[in-house]
Write a protein that holds these residues in place. Structure first.
Motif, PDB file in Angstrom:
ATOM      1  N   LEU A 135     -25.138 -77.997  14.338  1.00  0.00           N
ATOM      2  CA  LEU A 135     -26.475 -78.448  13.942  1.00  0.00           C
ATOM      3  C   LEU A 135     -27.371 -78.608  15.158  1.00  0.00           C
ATOM      4  CD1 LEU A 135     -25.593 -81.148  11.265  1.00  0.00           C
ATOM      5  CD2 LEU A 135     -26.339 -78.784  10.891  1.00  0.00           C
ATOM      6  N   CYS A 136     -28.620 -78.193  14.986  1.00  0.00           N
ATOM      7  CA  CYS A 136     -29.643 -78.391  16.019  1.00  0.00           C
ATOM      8  C   CYS A 136     -30.884 -78.890  15.308  1.00  0.00           C
ATOM      9  CB  CYS A 136     -29.940 -77.075  16.731  1.00  0.00           C
ATOM     10  SG  CYS A 136     -31.400 -77.174  17.799  1.00  0.00           S
ATOM     11  N   ARG A 137     -31.476 -79.973  15.789  1.00  0.00           N
ATOM     12  CA  ARG A 137     -32.666 -80.507  15.136  1.00  0.00           C
ATOM     13  C   ARG A 137     -33.945 -80.058  15.844  1.00  0.00           C
ATOM     14  NH1 ARG A 137     -34.073 -81.866  10.050  1.00  0.00           N
ATOM     15  NH2 ARG A 137     -34.662 -84.066   9.802  1.00  0.00           N
ATOM     16  N   CYS A 138     -33.833 -79.543  17.050  1.00  0.00           N
ATOM     17  CA  CYS A 138     -35.040 -79.272  17.841  1.00  0.00           C
ATOM     18  C   CYS A 138     -35.589 -77.868  17.654  1.00  0.00           C
ATOM     19  CB  CYS A 138     -34.753 -79.450  19.328  1.00  0.00           C
ATOM     20  SG  CYS A 138     -34.226 -81.075  19.841  1.00  0.00           S
TER      21      CYS A 138
END
Lengths: 155, 760
Positions: A135-138
């Motif tokens: 997961l990556c939020r940016c």
């Protein structure tokens, strides 16, 4: 009761005593103080703790430390080239603007590395599958996928 | 401007090599000698009396060094925007994330074990979890001392005469919309280490987005604890994501401070993922009534909105989001008559805080969905109604915003062309297109007394440059943008610049990484400092070269005469000349940039931002009528950014914001039952993965904002502002149903299709 285990970590043989209740991530971060591998959730859903074990990308936060016995483990600290240069996938992530806060990045590197080691010419679907557990939020993943593609396409 | 060599380039992020190698140190990775580990016990219930807390067994556990309860908080200390939140609760708990007790121990495991040994007796009270219930007459009061569950923050904006405008309108559309709780999901969880020296000065290792304001908060806390005239130093570790979550100070930080004071040891508290979900402060849910009108030609006549925000149990800066909601409400498109009233309401839910967009996404969802409804009533293409009413340079909006650069029309046209709007719209064949626009602050936002940022630049005698800035790097790339600006002015390489941005003992004041302000404010601050030091350099070099400073410039680290290129001297030599001569001096420049924007007056008027950012998003969707699934076939995000200092990093903001917006529109939702979060993990909270990314184009529209550094405006937040209404509008075009309640889940789409008789 601690138990002795032997495994290969970043091409070095490690002989150490571990508590069988530990995860591999605990051994790496808390005991060996190799903090490059991150803990984002602790239950195998975010992929920040990804390492490569015998060629497979694995969530080290779920991996019982005793399973490391006899295996070949590579962490983020182990993939820079001997010359001190970045691995091509690290270089590509830098060049493609695929890094923002960077907390997911080591895990992302390891998942991509496992894919690129396994497949000469991964498809876009292969690439997305390989990092679907990271997961990556940016970044919205766009530049990350482009970076992995650029390595795959450049060879 | 065409001769720029650093600004406008796709330069990799300066900190990326550290991050791709795992060498970046986050709070999770930090250890301080002698450090203890702190853990927090939270309430079992969302609303209850605390009858008894027994910490005896926990205190006796080997390895435990301190156990604290609310009784140990000195002088009734409370924190937060309205100072209503004690770090450890006494008497009553008001939400399920309320902190009951805390432990410091020699290991995290022992601290965890000690929590299990703390015995708490509660008397559960009926809770209020719906803000509409909380507003009813006779509703139990969450904070009895405030006499009302409605916060005394009178959010009201009136401009023109809405009633008259209604009478004069040819068409009126009105409806209700609602949005859900969503959370930041920073990959690096919250955490800090609090450490006192022998004189009780505090050092906080922190991942705050607001070092200067946090410093102030902690100083105030220390004062209340009886520690007057102390110093607070904040050292930021590498920050694992912000998005507004770190725009305030929190109970866990005050608890770490109290534990460190009691034990005289550094205390580290780092949240587990579970805590990160339930014990941090999310984007509030909203209920909105909206009415908009237009004349027979489609020109907007009025906009009226009423909003209820679930504030939760305590008040943070999040309660001020209506101020930013006012930006689109008053000024998205040209509309002269405005009425807006918002109420923030206490409930026994978690309490809300800032999240990227700061209220703008909630307001824009209602405005832009309703605008499509109005267009339909007026028989005007949604694209045309947006063109007709688009903002323009030179406009003064009803809230007294002075619009300088404005590329809204260009953004709308980019979206329409790239989507093939004319070719694809109105087919009703389960595929459809939709769009929505945005306005946001693009030249900072004066929500605090100062909106400033300081920069210090110093050069050493190797010709290298240290830029010491108040601004925080939270992953967005401020370090790189500031380096590009300074390198451009000084004619040096990016690699010769070292940015220092993580230590309040060294760095100048800054109001924080919020309001999409860092490139604009910190960039302008750095630009001014770079110009000042350049003048000093040229003055020294002029003496050495026997030239007039005006005829000198710097390129690739060499000062040269523009008249005679043979006359030159490397920067390093200039520096050595000043350092090694009798009566030597340093080359240092400082600059504080506080933008000429205005705080709102009591009627919420004032030019909040020096410039405004615009954009439009367009989307093509396909709706599966059997499953209700919405698939995004194409996504266009066009943004007026003034000038892209670094197009690659800028696109990263658009892609990242856009996917957060897609998550907000289609899947993300915190599910609470009686105030308790039921899906606080990545399995059940549907944050988008790499497989959820649609084909997406980031389109950069440059309008050269005169007040911005090299023409730049802010881009941090806009990427997720218009996403949800663009998708909702596209779904309507595809299958004729309008979803007014986020997120747009397959279940809601199916239900709407059934209700409309579109499916059996």
């Amino acid at each position: 009761m601690k138990k002795a285990i032997t495994f290969t970590l970043n091409n070095e043989v490690i002989e150490t005593e571990v508590d069988p209740k530990w995860t591999l991530l605990y051994l790496l971060r808390e005991v060996l103080e190799m903090t490059g591998t991150k803990e984002g959730c602790g239950y195998g859903e975010c992929g920040a703790c990804t390492v490569i074990i015998n060629g497979q990308a694995v969530d080290s936060c779920l991996y019982p430390v005793m399973e490391a016995e006899g295996r070949k483990i590579t962490t983020i600290e182990g993939i820079m080239l001997k010359s001190g240069e970045l691995d091509p996938i690290q270089q590509a992530l830098v060049q493609n603007g695929a890094v923002q806060c960077g907390f997911c990045t080591p895990g992302m590197v390891m998942s991509a590395k496992a894919l690129l080691d396994e497949k000469e010419r991964p498809t876009e679907d292969d690439i997305k599958d390989s990092i679907a557990g990271n997961l990556c939020r940016c970044t919205g993943y766009v530049n990350i996928v482009d970076a992995i593609k650029s390595v795959a396409g450049g060879r | 401007m065409s001769s720029l060599t650093k600004v406008g380039q796709r330069i990799p992020k300066k900190d990326a090599p550290l991050k791709v190698t795992g060498a970046a140190i986050y709070i999770q990775d930090m250890k301080v000698p002698g450090m203890l580990y702190g853990k927090i016990l939270y309430s079992k219930y969302a609303h209850a009396k605390i009858l008894k807390i027994d910490t005896g067994k926990a205190e006796k556990l080997a390895g435990v060094r301190a156990v604290l309860t609310g009784a140990d908080v000195p002088n009734n200390f409370k924190f937060g925007f309205l100072k209503d939140n004690p770090p450890l609760k006494t008497g009553k708990v008001l939400s399920a994330r309320d902190e009951i007790a805390a432990v410091a121990a020699i290991s995290a495991e022992i601290a965890e074990e000690a929590l299990d040994l703390i015995e708490v007796e509660y008397e559960e009270l009926p809770g209020i979890f719906d803000p509409l219930d909380a507003m009813k007459e006779g509703a139990p009061l969450i904070h009895e001392e405030f006499k009302s569950n409605v916060l005394k923050l009178p959010w009201k904006l009136v401009a023109g005469d809405v009633e008259e405008a209604k009478k004069a309108s040819a068409y009126i559309a009105e409806d209700s919309f609602s949005t859900q709780w969503v959370t930041h999901c920073c990959l690096g969880t919250s955490g800090c280490i609090a450490a006192f020296d022998m004189n009780n000065n505090l050092t906080m290792y922190s991942n705050t987005q607001i070092p200067s304001l946090a410093q102030n908060d902690y100083l105030e806390a220390l004062k209340t604890f009886g520690l007057k005239n102390k110093r607070v130093r904040i050292i930021q570790c590498v920050i694992g994501g912000g998005f507004g979550s770190k725009l305030d100070t929190y109970a866990y930080e005050y608890i770490a401070i109290l534990l460190a004071l009691k034990t005289r040891k550094p205390v580290k508290i780092v949240f587990s993922r579970e805590e990160e979900f339930f014990a941090t402060s999310p984007r509030q849910c909203t209920i909105t009534k909206i009415s908009q009108g237009c004349d027979k030609d489609g020109r907007l006549t009025f906009r009226e909105m009423e909003m209820v925000l679930d504030n939760g149990a305590y008040v943070s800066w999040g309660a001020t989001t209506p101020s930013v909601m006012m930006v689109p409400i008053s000024s998205l498109y040209k509309v002269q008559n405005i009425k807006y009233v918002a109420k923030c309401v206490y409930t026994n839910n978690t309490y809300s805080q800032a999240m990227r967009g700061y209220g703008n996404p909630q307001a824009t969802f209602a405005i832009e969905s309703c605008l499509d409804q109005l267009a339909e009533k007026a028989g005007i293409d949604p694209l045309e109604i947006r063109r007709i009413n688009a903002n323009e340079p030179g406009e003064i909006t009803p809230q007294n915003f002075r619009i300088t650069s404005c590329g809204m029309k260009e953004c709308i046209d980019e979206v329409a062309n790239r989507l093939d709007w004319k070719g694809k719209r109105g087919k009703h064949n389960n595929r459809g297109v939709g769009m929505a626009s945005l306005i946001h602050v693009g030249g900072a936002a004066r929500v605090y007394k100062s909106d400033g940022c300081g920069t210090i630049i110093k050069m050493d005698d190797n010709g290298k440059v240290d830029v010491i800035t108040g601004s925080s790097e939270i992953g967005q790339g401020s370090e790189t943008i500031i380096s590009q600006i300074v390198a451009e002015v000084l004619g040096i390489n990016i690699d010769d610049i070292n940015v220092i941005n993580n230590d309040t003992d060294v760095c100048p004041w800054d109001v924080g990484a919020h309001a999409s302000r860092t490139t604009f404010v910190a960039g302008n601050s750095a630009l001014g400092a770079a110009r000042k030091i350049k003048a000093q350099i040229l003055e020294v070099a002029a003496k050495n070269l026997g030239e007039d400073p005006q005829s000198l410039d710097i390129k690739d680290g060499v000062v040269f005469s523009t008249k005679d290129k043979e006359k030159n001297i490397p920067l390093s030599k200039v520096l050595r000349k000043v350092h090694y001569s009798l009566g030597g001096r340093m080359l240092v420049a400082e600059n504080f940039y506080d933008p000429p924007n205005e705080n709102f007056d009591q009627n919420f008027r004032g030019n909040l931002s020096v410039s405004y950012a615009y954009g439009a998003h367009g989307v093509e969707v396909e709706v599966d009528k059997d499953t209700g699934q919405v698939k995004i076939l194409n996504y266009i995000a066009a943004h007026d950014v003034g000038k892209a200092i670094n197009p690659m990093l800028l696109e990263g903001q658009i892609y990242g914001g856009g996917l957060q917006g897609i998550g907000y529109a289609l899947g993300e939702r915190m599910i609470f039952e009686k105030g308790v979060l039921k899906n606080g993990n990545f399995l059940d909270y549907k944050m988008p993965t790499a497989k959820d990314v649609p084909p997406v184009q980031a389109v950069i529209v440059e309008t050269d904002e005169q007040a911005g550094p090299f023409g730049a405006k802010g881009i941090g937040e806009p990427g997720l502002v218009p996403t949800a209404p663009a998708i909702a509008n596209a779904i309507y075009d595809a299958v004729g149903v309008r979803i007014k309640d986020l997120p747009i889940t397959p279940e809601k789409v199916l239900r709407a299709l059934q209700e409309k008789g579109k499916i059996a």
